[in-house]
Design a protein around this motif. Structure first.
Motif, PDB file in Angstrom:
ATOM      1  N   LEU A   1       0.654  -1.325  -0.316  1.00 21.44           N
ATOM      2  CA  LEU A   1      -0.497  -0.357   0.040  1.00 21.44           C
ATOM      3  C   LEU A   1       0.874   1.468   0.095  1.00 21.44           C
ATOM      4  CD1 LEU A   1      -2.477   1.437  -0.029  1.00 21.44           C
ATOM      5  CD2 LEU A   1      -2.554   1.452   2.605  1.00 21.44           C
ATOM      6  N   PHE A   2       2.139   1.377   1.075  1.00 20.83           N
ATOM      7  CA  PHE A   2       2.548   2.360   0.531  1.00 20.83           C
ATOM      8  C   PHE A   2       3.127   2.211  -0.963  1.00 20.83           C
ATOM      9  CE2 PHE A   2       3.883   2.206   5.657  1.00 20.83           C
ATOM     10  CZ  PHE A   2       2.818   2.921   5.850  1.00 20.83           C
ATOM     11  N   ASP A   3       4.065   1.778  -1.354  1.00 25.47           N
ATOM     12  CA  ASP A   3       4.784   1.865  -2.273  1.00 25.47           C
ATOM     13  C   ASP A   3       3.650   2.062  -3.501  1.00 25.47           C
ATOM     14  OD1 ASP A   3       6.720   0.780  -1.121  1.00 25.47           O
ATOM     15  OD2 ASP A   3       6.831  -1.231  -2.232  1.00 25.47           O
ATOM     16  N   ALA A   4       2.581   1.844  -3.482  1.00 28.06           N
ATOM     17  CA  ALA A   4       1.628   2.562  -4.340  1.00 28.06           C
ATOM     18  C   ALA A   4       1.525   4.005  -4.610  1.00 28.06           C
ATOM     19  CB  ALA A   4      -0.008   1.208  -4.673  1.00 28.06           C
ATOM     20  N   TYR A   5       0.807   4.562  -2.932  1.00 27.24           N
ATOM     21  CA  TYR A   5       0.687   5.096  -1.998  1.00 27.24           C
ATOM     22  C   TYR A   5       1.506   6.017  -3.121  1.00 27.24           C
ATOM     23  CZ  TYR A   5      -0.818   9.950   0.661  1.00 27.24           C
ATOM     24  OH  TYR A   5      -1.260  10.628   0.752  1.00 27.24           O
ATOM     25  N   ARG A   6       2.914   6.030  -2.910  1.00 25.71           N
ATOM     26  CA  ARG A   6       4.006   6.957  -3.193  1.00 25.71           C
ATOM     27  C   ARG A   6       4.025   7.324  -4.253  1.00 25.71           C
ATOM     28  NH1 ARG A   6       8.636   6.982   0.380  1.00 25.71           N
ATOM     29  NH2 ARG A   6      10.006   7.157  -1.278  1.00 25.71           N
ATOM     30  N   ILE A   7       3.175   6.284  -5.640  1.00 26.94           N
ATOM     31  CA  ILE A   7       3.908   6.676  -6.662  1.00 26.94           C
ATOM     32  C   ILE A   7       2.853   7.085  -7.352  1.00 26.94           C
ATOM     33  CG2 ILE A   7       2.809   4.957  -9.141  1.00 26.94           C
ATOM     34  CD1 ILE A   7       4.678   2.699  -7.432  1.00 26.94           C
ATOM     35  N   GLY A   8       1.623   6.474  -6.341  1.00 27.11           N
ATOM     36  CA  GLY A   8       0.444   7.779  -6.765  1.00 27.11           C
ATOM     37  C   GLY A   8       0.415   9.066  -6.531  1.00 27.11           C
ATOM     38  N   PHE A   9       1.439   8.871  -5.123  1.00 28.72           N
ATOM     39  CA  PHE A   9       1.166  10.771  -4.586  1.00 28.72           C
ATOM     40  C   PHE A   9       3.044  12.018  -5.593  1.00 28.72           C
ATOM     41  CE2 PHE A   9       2.074  14.580  -2.483  1.00 28.72           C
ATOM     42  CZ  PHE A   9       1.259  14.561  -1.470  1.00 28.72           C
ATOM     43  N   THR A  10       3.319  10.989  -6.327  1.00 27.73           N
ATOM     44  CA  THR A  10       4.757  11.350  -6.729  1.00 27.73           C
ATOM     45  C   THR A  10       3.913  11.854  -7.879  1.00 27.73           C
ATOM     46  OG1 THR A  10       5.442   9.229  -7.094  1.00 27.73           O
ATOM     47  CG2 THR A  10       5.998  10.180  -5.846  1.00 27.73           C
ATOM     48  N   SER A  11       3.633  10.854  -9.034  1.00 33.99           N
ATOM     49  CA  SER A  11       3.122  11.405  -9.992  1.00 33.99           C
ATOM     50  C   SER A  11       2.084  12.890  -9.723  1.00 33.99           C
ATOM     51  CB  SER A  11       2.309  10.266 -10.555  1.00 33.99           C
ATOM     52  OG  SER A  11       0.696   9.950  -9.923  1.00 33.99           O
ATOM     53  N   THR A  12       0.934  12.555  -9.650  1.00 28.88           N
ATOM     54  CA  THR A  12       0.270  13.741  -8.955  1.00 28.88           C
ATOM     55  C   THR A  12       0.966  15.141  -9.102  1.00 28.88           C
ATOM     56  OG1 THR A  12      -1.572  12.663  -7.941  1.00 28.88           O
ATOM     57  CG2 THR A  12      -2.414  14.421  -7.562  1.00 28.88           C
ATOM     58  N   PHE A  13       1.989  15.429  -8.004  1.00 35.19           N
ATOM     59  CA  PHE A  13       2.751  16.181  -7.618  1.00 35.19           C
ATOM     60  C   PHE A  13       3.030  16.638  -8.628  1.00 35.19           C
ATOM     61  CE2 PHE A  13       6.386  17.567  -5.312  1.00 35.19           C
ATOM     62  CZ  PHE A  13       5.998  18.692  -4.186  1.00 35.19           C
ATOM     63  N   ASN A  14       3.817  15.890  -9.349  1.00 35.02           N
ATOM     64  CA  ASN A  14       4.297  16.375 -10.118  1.00 35.02           C
ATOM     65  C   ASN A  14       3.549  16.995 -11.048  1.00 35.02           C
ATOM     66  OD1 ASN A  14       6.878  15.243  -9.887  1.00 35.02           O
ATOM     67  ND2 ASN A  14       6.801  13.800 -10.567  1.00 35.02           N
ATOM     68  N   HIS A  15       2.219  16.557 -11.325  1.00 34.05           N
ATOM     69  CA  HIS A  15       1.560  17.463 -12.364  1.00 34.05           C
ATOM     70  C   HIS A  15       1.421  18.701 -11.615  1.00 34.05           C
ATOM     71  CE1 HIS A  15      -0.244  13.165 -14.098  1.00 34.05           C
ATOM     72  NE2 HIS A  15       1.088  13.910 -14.860  1.00 34.05           N
ATOM     73  N   LEU A  16       0.613  18.309 -10.623  1.00 31.38           N
ATOM     74  CA  LEU A  16       0.076  20.126  -9.600  1.00 31.38           C
ATOM     75  C   LEU A  16       1.949  20.885  -9.621  1.00 31.38           C
ATOM     76  CD1 LEU A  16      -0.575  19.021  -6.103  1.00 31.38           C
ATOM     77  CD2 LEU A  16      -1.683  19.096  -8.745  1.00 31.38           C
ATOM     78  N   LEU A  17       2.669  20.694  -9.904  1.00 30.91           N
ATOM     79  CA  LEU A  17       3.969  21.389  -9.984  1.00 30.91           C
ATOM     80  C   LEU A  17       3.601  22.012 -11.814  1.00 30.91           C
ATOM     81  CD1 LEU A  17       7.033  19.066  -8.286  1.00 30.91           C
ATOM     82  CD2 LEU A  17       6.019  21.318  -7.638  1.00 30.91           C
ATOM     83  N   ASP A  18       4.122  21.364 -12.054  1.00 34.27           N
ATOM     84  CA  ASP A  18       3.749  21.576 -13.651  1.00 34.27           C
ATOM     85  C   ASP A  18       2.400  23.078 -13.592  1.00 34.27           C
ATOM     86  OD1 ASP A  18       5.350  19.450 -14.427  1.00 34.27           O
ATOM     87  OD2 ASP A  18       4.062  18.176 -15.755  1.00 34.27           O
ATOM     88  N   ILE A  19       1.169  22.421 -13.345  1.00 38.46           N
ATOM     89  CA  ILE A  19       0.285  23.641 -13.369  1.00 38.46           C
ATOM     90  C   ILE A  19       0.955  24.503 -12.597  1.00 38.46           C
ATOM     91  CG2 ILE A  19      -2.016  24.427 -12.466  1.00 38.46           C
ATOM     92  CD1 ILE A  19      -2.419  20.899 -12.279  1.00 38.46           C
ATOM     93  N   ALA A  20       1.543  24.285 -11.860  1.00 36.81           N
ATOM     94  CA  ALA A  20       2.366  25.900 -11.074  1.00 36.81           C
ATOM     95  C   ALA A  20       3.315  26.768 -12.062  1.00 36.81           C
ATOM     96  CB  ALA A  20       3.300  25.568  -9.839  1.00 36.81           C
ATOM     97  N   THR A  21       4.157  26.063 -12.341  1.00 35.96           N
ATOM     98  CA  THR A  21       4.628  26.405 -13.303  1.00 35.96           C
ATOM     99  C   THR A  21       4.650  26.967 -14.362  1.00 35.96           C
ATOM    100  OG1 THR A  21       6.658  24.228 -13.105  1.00 35.96           O
ATOM    101  CG2 THR A  21       6.830  25.530 -15.076  1.00 35.96           C
ATOM    102  N   VAL A  22       3.208  26.728 -15.131  1.00 37.54           N
ATOM    103  CA  VAL A  22       1.958  27.478 -16.339  1.00 37.54           C
ATOM    104  C   VAL A  22       1.980  28.877 -15.340  1.00 37.54           C
ATOM    105  CG1 VAL A  22      -0.013  27.493 -17.855  1.00 37.54           C
ATOM    106  CG2 VAL A  22       1.574  25.322 -17.548  1.00 37.54           C
ATOM    107  N   VAL A  23       1.274  28.713 -14.656  1.00 37.34           N
ATOM    108  CA  VAL A  23       0.894  30.103 -13.898  1.00 37.34           C
ATOM    109  C   VAL A  23       1.993  31.099 -13.485  1.00 37.34           C
ATOM    110  CG1 VAL A  23      -0.192  30.678 -12.464  1.00 37.34           C
ATOM    111  CG2 VAL A  23      -1.505  28.351 -12.744  1.00 37.34           C
TER     112      VAL A  23
END
Length: 606
Positions: free
Chosen positions: A481-503
């Motif tokens: 569960l931890f490993d899967a959550y790390r994968i899910g959170f880090t991919s989402t976190f990177n997408h949020l950073l992409d949005i922040a970059t564009v803004v």
């Protein structure tokens, strides 16, 4: 002349009791209040996971802890600026300090998410009152090049609050509990109230203004409905009637607000301020600053604590590369506004934030040091942009509009934070659960967890309660569960950073295109008037109001004289520093602008 002696007393501090003169006491009071309200925002971010556990909050509740504060802060900023003009900025600023301190007490005593969020909304009202009058108080107290120093100190305080906030929040949360991050505000607020009432002059506009209730109501409803729809969209469904209706109503109230402000003689937001492209650019930059990097603080904190497993204090320490550099860069940026183009500084600041967000990408195995390079760039960018936005705002408008203009830029920043946290939260909730489920489905153990976890697993992932949920399952399943959550959170976190970059890039582009040198050179000239005879006035152009350097206030013979402008009323002080009566003090546009707004000298590069 009596006027000359009063001007000299105002500038030098003579005629007042020994010690610091009123200018520096004003700066101390403003900085104390600003430090308190911005410290509160960054402190709260680090404490959110503990608040969630203590009050059994959902992820939406956590978003409202941030957004309840920023929403009321943004909604009340412009109206608070008007009340300062009407009743006197000292009184209104002291009232804001009192509201903020009392609501901080209520936050610390909260026993439910609803109580905490209501108290946070009240904090936002007090913060709005302080924010709306802070720059105007500085502008009325300092003149000439000294305002560059004052704005630099003000920006350094903003950076300092950001710098030590995570560390202080982590230390207090770990040592005393999250409630004490709010109790900390009470002694600071009391000290600032005493200084304000004892030392700050209560200047107000000579004309009578009225509170724009129609504008305040329509703007507040627009903001609330927009953020509500963004926060609740995932839970209720983006096509549900209540979400579609909220977006529609928000658009209608925004339209009503613009029409109302356009028609009123004395609106809370004078749309004429936006006749200068520089003002539009500054507002976009302030919004982008809030919607990009400041909105990411919540998700940075969740990454450090929920994914990497650090406690509040350890997470605060790891945010220091970002926050300390914001503090260090701010005073230098304030000084540079006299020598370097505002356009260049704002573009550079937002550009560094965009670059920092772009390179701050992580994978499931990344250590926290993968964040350091991006944090360094973002910290320098914040330190450059914050004080320059503050200084450029008051340099673009007439002195009597300084309160409204500073309210506009501060409101834009808070709207950016509120909508940024809500919008990024919508993306986060829609992606983190899906990405975590996809990672679980890739292994036999993960599929078993999905089968048995069901809706409880979905709730744990979306609420940030994975560690608590994992404690109830066998060790092998816990690891999966931890490993899967790390994968899910880090991919989402990177997408949020992409949005922040564009803004951030949008903000940098707006600065490059819209912030023009001539809008600062023109100063008050676009709308000022000068007396040419009894009962008559004629327009004064920008060239007539070119501001000379402070050292040339007494210009040598042969230089072009300044035309007279309407005097500004200020209190006359007796030998004890007590207000006795009001009389015109600044008789020329040159004196008025340099004393009240500290505009840069003509020929300097802004």
């Amino acid at each position: 002349m009596r006027h000359d002696s009063l001007i000299q007393r105002r500038r030098s501090g003579r005629g007042q009791p020994a010690g610091l003169d009123r200018r520096w006491w004003t700066l101390i009071a403003v900085c104390a209040g600003t430090f308190m309200l911005l410290l509160d925002l960054t402190v709260v971010n680090v404490a959110l996971p503990d608040i969630q556990l203590s009050l059994h909050s959902s992820f939406s509740d956590l978003q409202w802890v941030i957004d309840a504060y920023t929403l009321t802060l943004a909604a009340f900023l412009l109206t608070a600026g008007v009340t300062g003009d009407i009743f006197g900025r000292r009184r209104i600023f002291a009232g804001g300090l009192a509201v903020f301190s009392l609501s901080s007490l209520a936050c610390g005593l909260s026993v439910s998410p609803v109580m905490l969020n209501l108290a946070r909304g009240a904090q936002g009202i007090g913060g709005a009152i302080m924010f709306a009058t802070s720059l105007a108080l500085i502008a009325q107290a300092f003149s000439g090049r000294e305002i560059g120093t004052a704005i630099g100190v003000y920006g350094a305080v903003i950076g300092g609050a950001v710098a030590i906030g995570p560390l202080v929040g982590g230390a207090i949360t770990s040592g005393l509990g999250w409630r004490w991050i709010f109790f900390l505000n009470i002694p600071i607020g009391l000290m600032a109230i005493v200084i304000t009432l004892a030392k700050v002059e209560n200047l107000r506009q000579p004309n009578t203004r009225r509170i724009d209730w129609a504008g305040f109501i329509t703007f507040s409803l627009f903001l609330f409905l927009l953020v509500y729809a963004l926060v609740q969209g995932n839970a209720r469904g983006w096509e549900s009637p209540i979400i579609v209706g909220s977006f529609t109503a928000a658009a209608m109230f925004l339209f009503a607000f613009v029409v109302t402000e356009w028609r009123l003689e004395d609106p809370m937001l004078d749309l004429g301020l936006f006749r200068k492209p520089a003002m539009i650019g500054i507002v976009i930059v302030a919004f982008a600053l809030g919607a990009s990097i400041f909105s990411m603080f919540l998700y940075m904190t969740l990454y450090l604590q929920e994914v990497l497993g650090y406690g509040p204090l350890a997470a605060g320490v790891r945010l220091l590369p970002l926050t300390v550099l914001a503090f260090v860069a701010a005073p230098f940026a304030g000084k540079l506004t006299w020598k370097v183009s505002v356009r260049l500084l704002l573009t550079l600041g937002l550009g560094l934030i965009a670059l920092g967000a772009h390179i701050t990408h992580v994978d499931p195995s990344s250590p926290w040091t993968a964040l350091v390079a991006g944090f360094v760039l973002c910290g320098i960018g914040i330190g450059i942009a914050n004080p320059v936005v503050a200084g450029a705002t008051v340099m673009t408008v007439r002195p009597e509009r300084a309160g409204m203009a500073s309210g506009v830029s501060n409101s834009a920043r808070q709207v950016g934070i509120a909508t940024g946290v809500a919008a990024l939260g919508a993306v986060y909730l829609s992606q983190v659960t899906t990405s975590t489920a996809s990672a679980l489905a890739a292994t036999p153990t993960g599929r078993l967890i999905l089968h048995r976890g069901g809706s409880q697993l979905t709730r744990a992932v979306s609420m940030g309660g994975v560690r608590e949920a994992a404690a109830t399952i066998p060790p092998a399943a816990r690891r999966a569960l931890f490993d899967a959550y790390r994968i899910g959170f880090t991919s989402t976190f990177n997408h949020l950073l992409d949005i922040a970059t564009v803004v951030a890039l949008v903000g940098a582009l707006a600065s490059m295109i819209l912030v023009r040198q001539r809008d600062f050179d023109a100063g008050v000239g676009d709308t000022a008037t000068t007396a040419t005879g009894p009962g008559t006035v004629e327009p004064v152009g920008a060239s007539d109001l070119a501001i000379a350097p402070p050292a040339r206030v007494g210009a040598p013979e042969g230089t072009r004289p300044m035309r007279a402008a309407a005097p500004i009323a200020v209190p006359e002080l007796d030998d004890a520093g007590i207000v006795t009566e009001e009389e015109p003090l600044f008789e020329t546009a040159q004196e008025r602008d340099m004393i009240a707004a500290g505009r840069p000298p003509s020929g300097s590069v802004i």
